[in-house]
Design a protein around this motif. Structure first.
Motif: not given
Length: 141
Positions: A40-49
């Protein structure tokens, strides 16, 4: 040409750590997955990914083992850095002070503020001096 980068790391408390990065830090949630081959997981990023952080709960009982040098550095403009430091302090996030022997002296010397996330990884908030700069800027405490 490399166009993006993702760092993945384990967590034993996905909900808590994901909430920290989304609600307190303010990273953009790019996606999530449940039971992808048991992970299970989540992916975060800065606005431009172009830069991403993936937090993963493993079916193999992998426990995070961060060292003082395992850090996520967030470069921000002055206003954003001040706001983020304020939110982290308001949330009672553990702050690493200049006298901590495990703290790389580069960060406080350059005005960055260091915290510890719920898994024990360092989170460094640094003011961005200019485009292309990799140095932290003036004091944001």
């Amino acid at each position: 040409m490399i166009s993006a980068m993702r760092t993945a790391r384990p967590t034993t408390d996905l909900r808590r750590v994901a909430g920290f990065y989304e609600e307190i830090v303010g990273l953009t949630l790019l996606g999530s997955f449940i039971d992808h081959d048991g992970f299970d997981g989540v992916i975060f990023g800065i606005p431009d990914a172009s830069a991403q952080l993936e937090l993963v709960r493993s079916p193999h009982d992998v426990t995070p083992t961060p060292t003082p040098e395992d850090a996520l550095v967030l470069y921000c403009d002055r206003a954003t850095a001040h706001d983020l430091v304020g939110r982290l302090r308001a949330a009672s996030t553990l702050e690493v002070h200049d006298d901590d022997p495990g703290l790389n002296p580069f960060w406080p010397r350059n005005g960055a503020v260091t915290f510890v996330d719920p898994d024990g990884y360092r989170l460094i908030v640094a003011e961005r001096q200019g485009v292309g700069s990799s140095r932290a800027g003036s004091n944001i405490s």
